[in-house]
Design a protein around this motif. Structure first.
Motif, PDB file in Angstrom:
ATOM      1  N   VAL A 168       0.832  -1.210   0.000  1.00  0.00           N
ATOM      2  CA  VAL A 168       0.000   0.000   0.000  1.00  0.00           C
ATOM      3  C   VAL A 168       0.865   1.257   0.000  1.00  0.00           C
ATOM      4  O   VAL A 168       0.648   2.193  -0.787  1.00  0.00           O
ATOM      5  N   LEU A 169       1.865   1.303   0.868  1.00  0.00           N
ATOM      6  CA  LEU A 169       2.705   2.495   0.967  1.00  0.00           C
ATOM      7  C   LEU A 169       3.564   2.683  -0.273  1.00  0.00           C
ATOM      8  O   LEU A 169       3.695   3.802  -0.790  1.00  0.00           O
ATOM      9  N   SER A 170       4.170   1.615  -0.774  1.00  0.00           N
ATOM     10  CA  SER A 170       5.047   1.745  -1.943  1.00  0.00           C
ATOM     11  C   SER A 170       4.251   2.169  -3.173  1.00  0.00           C
ATOM     12  O   SER A 170       4.702   3.018  -3.954  1.00  0.00           O
ATOM     13  N   GLU A 171       3.075   1.609  -3.369  1.00  0.00           N
ATOM     14  CA  GLU A 171       2.259   1.987  -4.523  1.00  0.00           C
ATOM     15  C   GLU A 171       1.699   3.402  -4.370  1.00  0.00           C
ATOM     16  O   GLU A 171       1.543   4.116  -5.367  1.00  0.00           O
ATOM     17  N   SER A 172       1.406   3.814  -3.147  1.00  0.00           N
ATOM     18  CA  SER A 172       0.888   5.171  -2.925  1.00  0.00           C
ATOM     19  C   SER A 172       1.932   6.215  -3.298  1.00  0.00           C
ATOM     20  O   SER A 172       1.611   7.234  -3.914  1.00  0.00           O
ATOM     21  N   VAL A 173       3.195   5.978  -2.916  1.00  0.00           N
ATOM     22  CA  VAL A 173       4.254   6.916  -3.280  1.00  0.00           C
ATOM     23  C   VAL A 173       4.557   6.829  -4.769  1.00  0.00           C
ATOM     24  O   VAL A 173       4.795   7.843  -5.431  1.00  0.00           O
ATOM     25  N   GLY A 174       4.522   5.624  -5.327  1.00  0.00           N
ATOM     26  CA  GLY A 174       4.829   5.446  -6.745  1.00  0.00           C
ATOM     27  C   GLY A 174       3.835   6.101  -7.685  1.00  0.00           C
ATOM     28  O   GLY A 174       4.190   6.482  -8.803  1.00  0.00           O
ATOM     29  N   LYS A 175       2.591   6.252  -7.242  1.00  0.00           N
ATOM     30  CA  LYS A 175       1.571   6.833  -8.132  1.00  0.00           C
ATOM     31  C   LYS A 175       1.547   8.363  -8.092  1.00  0.00           C
ATOM     32  O   LYS A 175       0.817   8.993  -8.857  1.00  0.00           O
ATOM     33  N   LEU A 176       2.345   8.988  -7.208  1.00  0.00           N
ATOM     34  CA  LEU A 176       2.362  10.452  -7.107  1.00  0.00           C
ATOM     35  C   LEU A 176       3.406  11.025  -8.065  1.00  0.00           C
ATOM     36  O   LEU A 176       4.597  10.747  -7.916  1.00  0.00           O
ATOM     37  N   PRO A 177       3.001  11.828  -9.040  1.00  0.00           N
ATOM     38  CA  PRO A 177       3.984  12.468  -9.941  1.00  0.00           C
ATOM     39  C   PRO A 177       4.854  13.467  -9.187  1.00  0.00           C
ATOM     40  O   PRO A 177       4.360  14.238  -8.359  1.00  0.00           O
ATOM     41  N   LEU A 178       6.143  13.437  -9.452  1.00  0.00           N
ATOM     42  CA  LEU A 178       7.085  14.360  -8.815  1.00  0.00           C
ATOM     43  C   LEU A 178       7.438  15.464  -9.799  1.00  0.00           C
ATOM     44  O   LEU A 178       7.870  15.191 -10.923  1.00  0.00           O
ATOM     45  N   LYS A 179       7.262  16.721  -9.387  1.00  0.00           N
ATOM     46  CA  LYS A 179       7.447  17.852 -10.292  1.00  0.00           C
ATOM     47  C   LYS A 179       8.411  18.874  -9.690  1.00  0.00           C
ATOM     48  O   LYS A 179       8.641  18.903  -8.478  1.00  0.00           O
ATOM     49  N   ILE A 180       8.961  19.694 -10.576  1.00  0.00           N
ATOM     50  CA  ILE A 180       9.791  20.825 -10.150  1.00  0.00           C
ATOM     51  C   ILE A 180       8.974  22.094 -10.329  1.00  0.00           C
ATOM     52  O   ILE A 180       8.510  22.392 -11.435  1.00  0.00           O
ATOM     53  N   LEU A 181       8.772  22.824  -9.261  1.00  0.00           N
ATOM     54  CA  LEU A 181       7.960  24.041  -9.278  1.00  0.00           C
ATOM     55  C   LEU A 181       8.817  25.246  -8.920  1.00  0.00           C
ATOM     56  O   LEU A 181       9.925  25.120  -8.400  1.00  0.00           O
TER      57      LEU A 181
END
Length: 433
Positions: free
Chosen positions: A53-66
């Motif tokens: 649950v935790l690994s997939e939750s972090v994996g599905k969040l796009p990481l962006k530079i703002l």
């Protein structure tokens, strides 16, 4: 021990892994816990589900530079050299989803996850180092530099590599004794996981024996030890169904004068299900996982899926992703870039997204309230922009805050004049004209 490690010991540089392991072993010994009892925690279903649950939750969040603008706004810096690395492909062999979910899996299971920063600029790539092959050494005596620094020693392929703190992204669990090394969740749940694994093995044995417990075999006469073993082994082969291939499944032959009395063990009498469920909740609680996420809906009190996800984000994910953002921003962006307003952030809207009807209603209110432009709202629905949609629109009855209340202020009139008569006079002049 290789030459590099000998040199570090000679210089008085402390191994943080060894120190933490020694502290935990002393704690286990004091509590009377068998430190080696739990050899395969991943086989425990609840523990593995929580990692998933935790690994997939972090994996599905796009990481962006703002970046913050001069007008206190924020926009995505897509042309930055690191954007593709963080958002799409950290290295040639992993997608961003696989990469960050693997990092999170290692962080929870081993307590620490290490990512090697190779290269710089357009040639930068990120590589996950096996947590079991990395040792952390702390130069608190200022032997190697004027400032205390942390060194990461990686052993692989028969070679040893030394990395400075600026070359490694280090992600740790929230439980740490020194702020440097995280404590694995499996160490925190040593006794709980040991009991859970043993209960699973008990069920496996009962399945193998056809849910037949131990039995007492009574017989007459005297038999030596070898004959007793052969006698019991023969009856046990019938009871376990080992002769099913020969067509013998349900019949157990008992010699004359013998009696087989089973010692029944009922799971219900031992509250096996209740204890196993309580153990599962303990494991999930240590991870910050909600009961409904491991299939326990007995006490679900959430009004909607959206509220469930919001609670999971605030109570569990917020701390985790904040740690990721801070470490990545500090290690991958230069000091000048950070000063100019650049930072790294996960897009949590992907897990807080409501149903389509609620999304449209919310965005419509945002546009009418001068919060979003139509094109910004369309972008949130993955729709293309339209001409003229980059202007703030809204309800025509809205007025600037500095003009609020002016509609109730009366216009000043000359002394001795009646405003109503003046208005009536102006109306008569227009009719005559």
């Amino acid at each position: 021990m290789n030459l590099l490690k000998k040199t570090f010991l000679k210089l008085g540089i402390r191994n943080k892994n060894a120190r933490r392991t020694n502290e935990l072993n002393q704690l286990y010994k004091f509590l009377g816990i068998d430190n080696g009892a739990n050899k395969d925690t991943l086989s425990e279903a609840t523990y593995f589900s929580c990692l998933k649950v935790l690994s997939e939750s972090v994996g599905k969040l796009p990481l962006k530079i703002l970046k913050h603008t001069d007008k206190n706004g924020v926009f995505t810096v897509r042309d930055h050299a690191l954007y593709t690395v963080l958002h799409d492909r950290p290295n040639p062999y992993m997608t961003a989803s696989t990469f960050w979910s693997t990092v999170e899996f290692n962080r929870n299971h081993y307590g620490n996850a290490y990512v090697w920063i190779q290269g710089a600029g357009d040639n930068l790539s990120l590589w996950i180092l096996p947590s079991t092959d990395v040792q952390v050494w702390y130069d608190d005596g200022k032997i190697l530099s004027a400032q205390p620094d942390v060194y990461y020693i990686y052993t692989g392929g028969g070679k040893t590599f030394k990395f400075g703190s600026e070359e490694i992204l280090h992600f740790r669990t929230s439980n740490t004794f020194d702020g440097l090394m995280g404590v694995p969740i499996q160490d925190q749940l040593k006794t709980t996981l040991t009991g859970a694994v043993k209960s699973q093995k008990l069920l496996e044995k009962m399945y193998e024996s056809g849910f037949t417990a131990k039995a007492v075999l009574q017989y007459t006469g005297n038999l030596n030890d070898e004959n007793v073993k052969a006698f019991v082994k023969g009856i046990e082969s019938y009871s376990k169904g080992e002769l099913s291939e020969e067509g013998i499944e349900n019949i157990i032959p008992i010699p004359l004068g013998s009696q087989l009395t089973p010692l029944n063990v009922k799971l219900a009498d031992n509250q096996f299900i209740e204890v196993k469920q309580y153990t599962a909740l303990q494991i999930a609680s240590a991870f910050g996982i909600k009961p409904y996420q491991i299939g326990d809906y007995t006490k679900s009190s959430y009004a909607s899926t959206e509220i469930q996800q919001l609670s999971f984000y605030v109570d569990t994910l917020l701390y985790i992703i904040k740690q990721y953002e801070e470490e990545i921003t500090y290690k991958l962006l230069s000091h000048e870039e950070i000063e100019s307003g650049l930072y790294v952030k996960f897009n949590v809207n992907v897990i807080l997204r409501a149903d389509l009807s609620t999304q449209i209603d919310t965005l419509s209110k945002g546009v009418a309230g001068f919060i979003y432009t139509p094109n910004e709202a369309r972008a949130m629905l993955d729709l293309e922009s339209k001409p003229g949609g980059d202007k703030l629109l809204g309800n025509g009855a809205s007025i600037p805050v500095e003009l609020a209340g002016t509609q109730y202020i009366k216009t000043d009139t000359s002394e001795g004049e009646d405003p109503k008569k003046d208005a009536k006079k102006e109306g008569e002049e227009e009719d005559n004209g």
